[in-house]
Every structure is written in structure tokens, then in C-alpha cells.
Write a protein that holds these residues in place. Structure first.
Motif, PDB file in Angstrom:
ATOM      1  N   MET A  55       0.672  -1.036  -0.068  1.00  0.00           N
ATOM      2  CA  MET A  55      -0.207   0.061   0.025  1.00  0.00           C
ATOM      3  C   MET A  55       1.048   1.178  -0.055  1.00  0.00           C
ATOM      4  SD  MET A  55      -3.305   1.160   2.314  1.00  0.00           S
ATOM      5  CE  MET A  55      -3.887  -0.556   2.520  1.00  0.00           C
ATOM      6  N   ASP A  56       1.888   1.381   0.862  1.00  0.00           N
ATOM      7  CA  ASP A  56       2.716   2.528   0.841  1.00  0.00           C
ATOM      8  C   ASP A  56       3.322   2.899  -0.650  1.00  0.00           C
ATOM      9  OD1 ASP A  56       2.386   2.919   3.560  1.00  0.00           O
ATOM     10  OD2 ASP A  56       4.047   1.787   4.090  1.00  0.00           O
ATOM     11  N   ALA A  57       3.711   1.684  -1.322  1.00  0.00           N
ATOM     12  CA  ALA A  57       4.378   1.955  -2.618  1.00  0.00           C
ATOM     13  C   ALA A  57       3.326   2.329  -3.572  1.00  0.00           C
ATOM     14  CB  ALA A  57       4.777   0.554  -3.294  1.00  0.00           C
ATOM     15  N   ILE A  58       2.084   1.977  -3.561  1.00  0.00           N
ATOM     16  CA  ILE A  58       1.149   2.360  -4.265  1.00  0.00           C
ATOM     17  C   ILE A  58       0.755   3.989  -3.995  1.00  0.00           C
ATOM     18  CG2 ILE A  58      -1.559   2.479  -4.610  1.00  0.00           C
ATOM     19  CD1 ILE A  58      -1.506  -0.435  -4.083  1.00  0.00           C
ATOM     20  N   ILE A  59       0.568   4.161  -2.839  1.00  0.00           N
ATOM     21  CA  ILE A  59       0.474   5.734  -2.491  1.00  0.00           C
ATOM     22  C   ILE A  59       1.684   6.471  -2.744  1.00  0.00           C
ATOM     23  CG2 ILE A  59       0.380   7.464  -0.526  1.00  0.00           C
ATOM     24  CD1 ILE A  59      -2.107   5.685  -0.712  1.00  0.00           C
ATOM     25  N   ALA A  60       2.812   6.105  -2.802  1.00  0.00           N
ATOM     26  CA  ALA A  60       4.022   6.729  -3.458  1.00  0.00           C
ATOM     27  C   ALA A  60       3.907   7.004  -4.854  1.00  0.00           C
ATOM     28  CB  ALA A  60       5.321   6.166  -2.996  1.00  0.00           C
ATOM     29  N   LEU A 114      -5.902   7.226   0.010  1.00  0.00           N
ATOM     30  CA  LEU A 114      -5.914   7.941  -1.276  1.00  0.00           C
ATOM     31  C   LEU A 114      -6.867   9.155  -0.948  1.00  0.00           C
ATOM     32  CD1 LEU A 114      -6.426   4.998  -3.774  1.00  0.00           C
ATOM     33  CD2 LEU A 114      -4.419   6.714  -3.508  1.00  0.00           C
ATOM     34  N   GLY A 115      -8.032   8.967  -0.271  1.00  0.00           N
ATOM     35  CA  GLY A 115      -8.900  10.260   0.069  1.00  0.00           C
ATOM     36  C   GLY A 115      -8.160  11.556   0.731  1.00  0.00           C
ATOM     37  N   GLN A 116      -6.967  11.172   1.305  1.00  0.00           N
ATOM     38  CA  GLN A 116      -6.426  12.066   2.031  1.00  0.00           C
ATOM     39  C   GLN A 116      -5.417  12.876   1.029  1.00  0.00           C
ATOM     40  OE1 GLN A 116      -4.342  10.009   5.096  1.00  0.00           O
ATOM     41  NE2 GLN A 116      -6.275   9.611   6.372  1.00  0.00           N
ATOM     42  N   LEU A 117      -5.286  12.428  -0.044  1.00  0.00           N
ATOM     43  CA  LEU A 117      -4.371  13.061  -0.869  1.00  0.00           C
ATOM     44  C   LEU A 117      -5.110  14.127  -1.848  1.00  0.00           C
ATOM     45  CD1 LEU A 117      -2.822   9.973  -2.588  1.00  0.00           C
ATOM     46  CD2 LEU A 117      -1.876  11.365  -0.692  1.00  0.00           C
ATOM     47  N   ASP A 118      -4.308  15.208  -2.499  1.00  0.00           N
ATOM     48  CA  ASP A 118      -4.909  16.305  -3.069  1.00  0.00           C
ATOM     49  C   ASP A 118      -5.303  16.017  -4.519  1.00  0.00           C
ATOM     50  OD1 ASP A 118      -5.776  18.844  -3.637  1.00  0.00           O
ATOM     51  OD2 ASP A 118      -3.706  19.472  -4.242  1.00  0.00           O
TER      52      ASP A 118
END
Length: 161
Positions: free
Chosen positions: A34-39, A69-73
Motif C-alpha cells: 500500500m505504501d508503494a501504491i500511495i508513493a 488516497l482520500g487524504q491526497l490532493d
């Protein structure tokens, strides 16, 4: 709008018109933490992220991924079969929920509880394989008074099914 596309593997449904049969097995694709997806999403910096499948909500960590993902811009969309409850999906996520028509051969999988959970940020999609599917969808819309739904109603034709 440029989009980062996240396809989660695995789907328990077998819709006759599935356009992504390669995503049905849970071991298809490339495993990513998950961290890799977010990155990767952050690195790409696109204004839209779409999470789809297979059936994304069949994956145990999908809701956690959507929360992050919802916390991203960016705008985050979820495409789901409607076979799983969307009650844990954050409201900030734009949910595109299918209602399976008889032509899908998966109509029994519809979770009607999802209808009450839809917001103006969401879409309800009927995939139409025939005139009878269209008529069924019209009856469904009438029966559940969806013409007054907050969600946008969509009808999408399926070809070659």
C-alpha cells in the motif's frame, strides 16, 4: 483529465460482458504494498485516481487504501460491482456502483442496501446488454424511485456479450 489507474486483482463475479477477465484471478498482476501504491500516486501527481478491478471491495485492504488516497490532493473514484456494501467507503470517494442487470447473469449479487448510501458525489451504473436489460433497468429505477436519487444514473451499453 489525466488519471492514475489502480486495478486491484480478484473478482468473485463472472459477468458475461466482463472486459477485464485478466483481473479475475487474485494472483494476477503485480503485487504492490500500500505504501508503494500511495508513493506512486503521489509521484505521478495526477488530479484523478481511479480504483477498479476485478472487484476492488473484494480485497481486504481496499477500504484502507481508499482512506489513504482520500487524504491526497486529488479526486478519487471507486468502480465497484455493487456486490459489496459501500458503507465503509469514505464519502470523499466518488463511488461508481453497478446495478447488475439480468443480462450480466449476476443480478442476484446486487446489494440493494447500497442504494440508500449513495450521495450526490456518486454514480449508479446499469450495464445494458439488450432491450430487455434496458426495460428491466427502467423498472428498477421506477421501483426504487431512483429518478429522485442524489446519485447520477448511468446506462452503459455492453457490446459482444
Amino acid at each position: 483529465m489525466p488519471c492514475t489507474f489502480i486495478r486491484l486483482a480478484g473478482c468473485p463475479l463472472r459477468c458475461v460482458y466482463c472486459d477485464t477477465t485478466q483481473a479475475i484471478p487474485t494472483d494476477s498482476g503485480e503485487w504492490m504494498a500500500m505504501d508503494a501504491i500511495i508513493a506512486e500516486v503521489k509521484q505521478r501527481g495526477r488530479p484523478l485516481v481511479l480504483v477498479t478491478g476485478g472487484e476492488p471491495l473484494a480485497q481486504k485492504q481496499c477500504v484502507d487504501l481508499l482512506k489513504r488516497l482520500g487524504q491526497l490532493d486529488c479526486i478519487v473514484q471507486l468502480e465497484t460491482s455493487g456486490a459489496y456494501l459501500i458503507d465503509q467507503v469514505p464519502d470523499v470517494i466518488h463511488r461508481i456502483v453497478d446495478i447488475k442487470t439480468p443480462g450480466s447473469l449476476e443480478v442476484q449479487r446486487n446489494r440493494l442496501e447500497n442504494l440508500a448510501l449513495l450521495t450526490a458525489n456518486d454514480e449508479l451504473k446499469f450495464v445494458i446488454t439488450s432491450r430487455s436489460d434496458y426495460e428491466w433497468a427502467r423498472q428498477f429505477i421506477d421501483q426504487y424511485k431512483l429518478e429522485n436519487s442524489k446519485a447520477t444514473l448511468l446506462m452503459s451499453p455492453a457490446f459482444g456479450s
